[in-house]
Motif scaffolding. Sequence first.
Motif, mmCIF file in Angstrom:
data_model
loop_
_atom_site.group_PDB
_atom_site.id
_atom_site.type_symbol
_atom_site.label_atom_id
_atom_site.label_comp_id
_atom_site.label_asym_id
_atom_site.label_seq_id
_atom_site.Cartn_x
_atom_site.Cartn_y
_atom_site.Cartn_z
ATOM 1 N N PRO A 23 76.532 -38.283 3.914
ATOM 2 C CA PRO A 23 77.327 -37.364 3.079
ATOM 3 C C PRO A 23 78.390 -38.075 2.256
ATOM 4 O O PRO A 23 78.714 -37.631 1.156
ATOM 5 C CB PRO A 23 77.980 -36.423 4.109
ATOM 6 N N VAL A 24 78.921 -39.189 2.755
ATOM 7 C CA VAL A 24 79.974 -39.877 2.021
ATOM 8 C C VAL A 24 79.438 -40.732 0.874
ATOM 9 O O VAL A 24 80.209 -41.405 0.187
ATOM 10 C CB VAL A 24 80.837 -40.755 2.951
ATOM 11 N N SER A 25 78.126 -40.701 0.662
ATOM 12 C CA SER A 25 77.537 -41.403 -0.480
ATOM 13 C C SER A 25 77.139 -40.455 -1.605
ATOM 14 O O SER A 25 76.623 -40.901 -2.624
ATOM 15 C CB SER A 25 76.310 -42.205 -0.032
ATOM 16 N N ARG A 26 77.377 -39.158 -1.429
ATOM 17 C CA ARG A 26 76.971 -38.208 -2.471
ATOM 18 C C ARG A 26 77.682 -38.468 -3.787
ATOM 19 O O ARG A 26 77.091 -38.370 -4.858
ATOM 20 C CB ARG A 26 77.239 -36.773 -2.001
ATOM 21 N N ASP A 59 82.746 -38.510 -1.461
ATOM 22 C CA ASP A 59 82.053 -37.237 -1.297
ATOM 23 C C ASP A 59 81.674 -36.684 -2.664
ATOM 24 O O ASP A 59 81.510 -37.424 -3.629
ATOM 25 C CB ASP A 59 82.909 -36.261 -0.488
ATOM 26 N N VAL A 60 81.537 -35.361 -2.769
ATOM 27 C CA VAL A 60 81.036 -34.766 -4.008
ATOM 28 C C VAL A 60 82.031 -34.855 -5.155
ATOM 29 O O VAL A 60 81.687 -34.614 -6.291
ATOM 30 C CB VAL A 60 80.661 -33.280 -3.788
ATOM 31 N N ASP A 61 83.286 -35.210 -4.868
ATOM 32 C CA ASP A 61 84.273 -35.324 -5.940
ATOM 33 C C ASP A 61 84.753 -36.777 -6.015
ATOM 34 O O ASP A 61 85.744 -37.148 -5.406
ATOM 35 C CB ASP A 61 85.466 -34.397 -5.681
ATOM 36 N N PRO A 62 84.062 -37.640 -6.776
ATOM 37 C CA PRO A 62 84.401 -39.061 -6.770
ATOM 38 C C PRO A 62 85.617 -39.439 -7.583
ATOM 39 O O PRO A 62 85.966 -40.607 -7.662
ATOM 40 C CB PRO A 62 83.143 -39.696 -7.368
ATOM 41 N N GLY A 63 86.286 -38.497 -8.223
ATOM 42 C CA GLY A 63 87.476 -38.836 -8.984
ATOM 43 C C GLY A 63 87.187 -39.481 -10.323
ATOM 44 O O GLY A 63 88.041 -40.166 -10.886
ATOM 45 N N GLU A 64 85.975 -39.258 -10.843
ATOM 46 C CA GLU A 64 85.623 -39.868 -12.130
ATOM 47 C C GLU A 64 86.514 -39.350 -13.257
ATOM 48 O O GLU A 64 86.762 -40.042 -14.237
ATOM 49 C CB GLU A 64 84.153 -39.557 -12.453
ATOM 50 N N ARG A 65 87.032 -38.122 -13.107
ATOM 51 C CA ARG A 65 87.864 -37.531 -14.152
ATOM 52 C C ARG A 65 89.092 -38.393 -14.450
ATOM 53 O O ARG A 65 89.533 -38.495 -15.597
ATOM 54 C CB ARG A 65 88.314 -36.130 -13.727
#
Length: 400
Positions: free
Chosen positions: A288-291, A263-269
């Motif tokens: 939506p799950v590809s955002r 979703d909108v928070d891919p955990g890149e951090r």
Amino acid sequence: MTDGRDTTDGRGEHPRQAGTEVLAPADEPGASRACGDCLRRSWLLATLSARLSYHARDRGRLLALLALGDEELIKAIGGSRRRELRARYARFESRDIHWSTGVQAVCHHHRDYPRGLAHAGERAPRMLYMAGTAQRLGELNAQPTVAIVGTRRATDYGMEMTRSLARGLTASGLTVAAGLSDGIAVAAQEGALEAEGKTLAVMDGGLDGGCPARRRALYARLQRTGCVVAELPCDRSPRNWCETARERTLVGLAQLTILVEADVDPGERVAKALGRTVAAVPGRVTSPVSRGTHALLMAGAPMVRGPEDVLDLLYKGDVSRGTIETPRRRSGPPRVAELESRQRETLEQVGAGRDTPAKLLAASADTGETLLALGELELMGLLSRGDGGRYVPRESLAGR
């Protein structure tokens, strides 16, 4: 909180060398690989689990807390229980940890601790509990390791792309690391096992408490052929902060992390905190799950369309460490170029969105040939059935 001598490395932890700490009693699992301080750290995280959950929404804050030394962590979130926690901490004995049969442990002071996590420093877990031996963990992590992460609410497209990716990577001799929850994580494990590949699973909670009943059969297979690891003691159930903790372990174990549907928070951090590369699989623009994956791609993350792209990143890019020999590939489904024209055209039609029999037959001049091609492609393992009878490609067309 020990005997008052200053033997720390500046962050409240002991240097990584043998013999600096008293080990757990010899009759306990993992005694030769986990020191007393690291076992105490594991107990402390489990004891503070509810308070860590308060910070689960702010991943940056949570990662910073997990990097603190024990005293600093108690001071930061212990609240009114600080005195009690310090007293219990001082009285801790390794027998306070719940152990399951066959479980071992390895801490960051020991030579068997995974090198990728050791390079992550204070951002990595201090120790790991293992279902599967430390030797096997070392063997798995000695190979190039790719972590596959993503949503628990995956679409048929995301599940099949993940299985295909995991099959191809393990067939190429790589180790696949993933969680053991629903969606993308379990698809990665299933795909790797289909190819009889090497797998690492990282649990959200403890090895017993973190495994849902519906995943026990998969857990048993992974334990026999791969390795399952966890940061918390075996009996601990997962809390919401454990998801971020699991991600940091996965990212730390791998040279490359691949995001498939998020979703909108891919955990890149998490990956940035560990200085690791994140690639993404493009999804449907309407999903939506590809955002999250599309946001990563727009920000410049490498794009992954199939195993070939991952191998290029590892062996031709900058994410590999040292010299890695190109692995031999095992046999798999036929390449697209090897298909008959009617089979190739039908596969391309499904990939373009005509994924139901009705849509395919409406666009076909010969319904009999189309139906025959669909059956052949299913038998070849290039198509599978999803929800509502829709066809889903099992292999990426890119590079094939």
